[in-house]
Design a protein around this motif. Structure first.
Motif, PDB file in Angstrom:
ATOM      1  N   ASN A 246       0.814  -1.226   0.000  1.00 24.67           N
ATOM      2  CA  ASN A 246       0.000   0.000   0.000  1.00 24.67           C
ATOM      3  C   ASN A 246       0.845   1.274   0.000  1.00 24.67           C
ATOM      4  O   ASN A 246       0.352   2.348   0.354  1.00 24.67           O
ATOM      5  CB  ASN A 246      -0.916   0.025   1.237  1.00 24.67           C
ATOM      6  N   ALA A 247       2.097   1.173  -0.377  1.00 21.56           N
ATOM      7  CA  ALA A 247       3.056   2.283  -0.233  1.00 21.56           C
ATOM      8  C   ALA A 247       2.548   3.597  -0.818  1.00 21.56           C
ATOM      9  O   ALA A 247       2.742   4.675  -0.225  1.00 21.56           O
ATOM     10  CB  ALA A 247       4.390   1.904  -0.877  1.00 21.56           C
ATOM     11  N   SER A 248       1.876   3.555  -1.943  1.00 23.39           N
ATOM     12  CA  SER A 248       1.442   4.791  -2.591  1.00 23.39           C
ATOM     13  C   SER A 248       0.357   5.523  -1.795  1.00 23.39           C
ATOM     14  O   SER A 248       0.102   6.713  -2.032  1.00 23.39           O
ATOM     15  CB  SER A 248       0.924   4.499  -4.004  1.00 23.39           C
ATOM     16  N   PHE A 249      -0.277   4.817  -0.840  1.00 26.71           N
ATOM     17  CA  PHE A 249      -1.343   5.430  -0.051  1.00 26.71           C
ATOM     18  C   PHE A 249      -0.872   5.925   1.323  1.00 26.71           C
ATOM     19  O   PHE A 249      -1.657   6.502   2.069  1.00 26.71           O
ATOM     20  CB  PHE A 249      -2.495   4.425   0.150  1.00 26.71           C
ATOM     21  N   ILE A 250       0.404   5.700   1.645  1.00 28.98           N
ATOM     22  CA  ILE A 250       0.906   6.092   2.965  1.00 28.98           C
ATOM     23  C   ILE A 250       0.855   7.607   3.183  1.00 28.98           C
ATOM     24  O   ILE A 250       0.391   8.067   4.234  1.00 28.98           O
ATOM     25  CB  ILE A 250       2.329   5.534   3.198  1.00 28.98           C
TER      26      ILE A 250
END
Length: 463
Positions: A228-232
């Motif tokens: 989920n890195a892009s939503f951190i």
């Protein structure tokens, strides 16, 4: 039962209302400033926690005491509790949980210090301590110590026992179809093997179990955060915004107010790290340590690991997962919400979560058995306290097949009722905490051995 549950919910609304939030969070802030931000010593404290201290008096090592306390604190509150806070209080609850942990480090430090300073020993040399002894010996308020002990005994069967046992059986039933009765029997037998062996057995198992379970769960969270890195970045922005502004229902999140975010964030923060609850000092009092400040520093690392690391990672996992998959996550609460988030790890996600929850919950059962027993011993003496262990183990089986929302709400109520006398004691004994900190920490005497005699109580014990 429905009427009783309604009464508990009503009482919950009172004890967890604005006055309690102010008392708890206010104590965290007050002690943080009185102790000149003791949080800055956290890495020094971590080093101390793995340093053997043979020169001091005590029943178990400093790390053993910390592991026992961590076993009790790193539990379903880190998984189910944070998920409940997010589903009801919104994403802003994550920030309040984290802030409760950050400032709660000072409170946990203070609790550990007082536990060692005011501990006593029995005729066989066993150490006894905790808020009940600090209230009695430090403030001459034995009646308040008795109240704390009564609340602790009752809470031990809820927060420390039935809710944990039921979380284990429910998770294994939902994930793998295991029969709750059979699972309950296994958990009960495993609990009996350890608990009936006393504090040394509990500490030994916790020393081995806690590092494994924490690392195992953290790795699982890290994998999800990579996915989920892009939503951190968006998750952090959402958490901070929701903590201070009312939120409408949108994007997979239920609507929430600032008070709801604070109430559930702070309450679940306490449920998770227990800073201010007064439970962990009972284990700290048994530590082999040179002086009160050394063990206080070790004790405060428990909040760092529990909330600053584990709860924050859980919160980020949940919020990023909701932002990424709002249709899938919308409407889910508690364990179901966390389970859906871990489902993103194809194949092994549910297994990682199940092992994490089972080990967290089982370790909490062990840690709280010690807290409850020592509170019972304070009230009724050493001999009757031996029977507490057998009753506690039996209740594990009861909780495995019957705990429900009523038990969770009852646990929340007695958490608050434990915290109140403990927080009063911390505030009134703040000058003692500051004086001890100056003597050993600020004046660089951390290796000095405290030669103050430890009072011995008679075989009739405690009260």
């Amino acid at each position: 039962m429905e009427a009783l549950h309604g009464a508990i919910l009503w009482l919950n609304g009172i004890v967890w209302g604005p006055p309690m939030l102010v008392l708890l969070f206010g104590t965290h802030l007050y002690l943080t400033f009185r102790l000149k931000f003791i949080q800055k010593y956290v890495f020094k404290a971590i080093k101390l926690s793995v340093t053997k201290d043979d020169s001091g008096a005590g029943d178990i090592s400093q790390f053993g005491a910390l592991a026992t306390a961590l076993a009790a604190t790193i539990g379903t509150g880190n998984i189910v509790g944070v998920a409940t806070a997010v589903s009801i209080g919104g994403p802003g609850a994550v920030l309040w949980t984290w802030l409760t942990g950050f400032f709660g480090i000072a409170t946990k430090y203070s609790e550990g210090l007082l536990a060692v300073k005011y501990r006593v020993k029995t005729s066989d040399g066993t150490m006894l301590g905790g808020p009940m002894y600090a209230l009695e010996r430090g403030l001459n308020m034995k009646w308040l110590g008795v109240l704390f002990a009564v609340f602790t005994v009752i809470a031990s069967f809820g927060i420390g026992n039935m809710t944990q046992a039921n979380s284990i059986t429910s998770m294994l039933d939902a994930s793998f179809g295991f029969n709750p009765v059979i699972t309950g029997v296994i958990v009960t037998i495993a609990s009996a093997v350890v608990i009936l062996g006393g504090v040394q057995a509990i500490a030994k198992v916790c020393e081995a179990l806690v590092p494994f379970m924490a690392l195992f769960y953290i790795v699982g969270c890290a994998i999800i955060l990579v996915i989920n890195a892009s939503f951190i970045p968006q998750a952090f922005a959402t958490i901070f915004a929701a903590a201070f502004t009312p939120q409408a229902a949108a994007g997979g999140f239920a609507g929430s107010t600032i008070m709801l975010a604070m109430r559930y964030g702070i309450a679940r923060g306490l449920f998770s790290n227990e800073a201010g609850l007064g439970s962990a000092p009972i284990a700290a009092a048994a530590a082999q340590t040179k002086n009160p400040v050394r063990q206080a520093l070790v004790s405060m690392t428990g909040v760092f690991w529990d909330t600053i690391v584990v709860c924050l990672m859980t919160g980020l996992v949940l919020v990023t997962s909701i932002l990424k998959n709002p249709d899938v996550m919308s409407g889910l609460t508690g364990a179901a919400l966390t389970s859906a988030a871990f489902g993103q790890i194809k194949g092994v996600g549910p297994f990682i979560l199940s092992i994490g929850l089972v080990t967290f919950a089982f370790s909490t059962i062990l840690g709280w058995s010690y807290y409850g027993e020592k509170a019972f011993e304070y009230l009724f003496g050493k001999k009757p306290a031996k029977y507490y262990r057998f009753v506690y183990v039996a209740v594990v089986m009861v909780g495995s097949v019957s705990a429900n929302a009523f038990v969770w709400d009852l646990s929340d109520t007695f958490n608050a009722m434990m915290a109140i006398p403990n927080l009063v004691g911390l505030i009134l004994l703040a000058p003692v905490i500051v004086a001890e900190t100056k003597k050993y920490l600020w004046d660089n005497n951390l290796d000095e051995v405290d030669t103050t005699p430890i009072p011995q109580i008679g075989t009739k014990d405690a009260m």
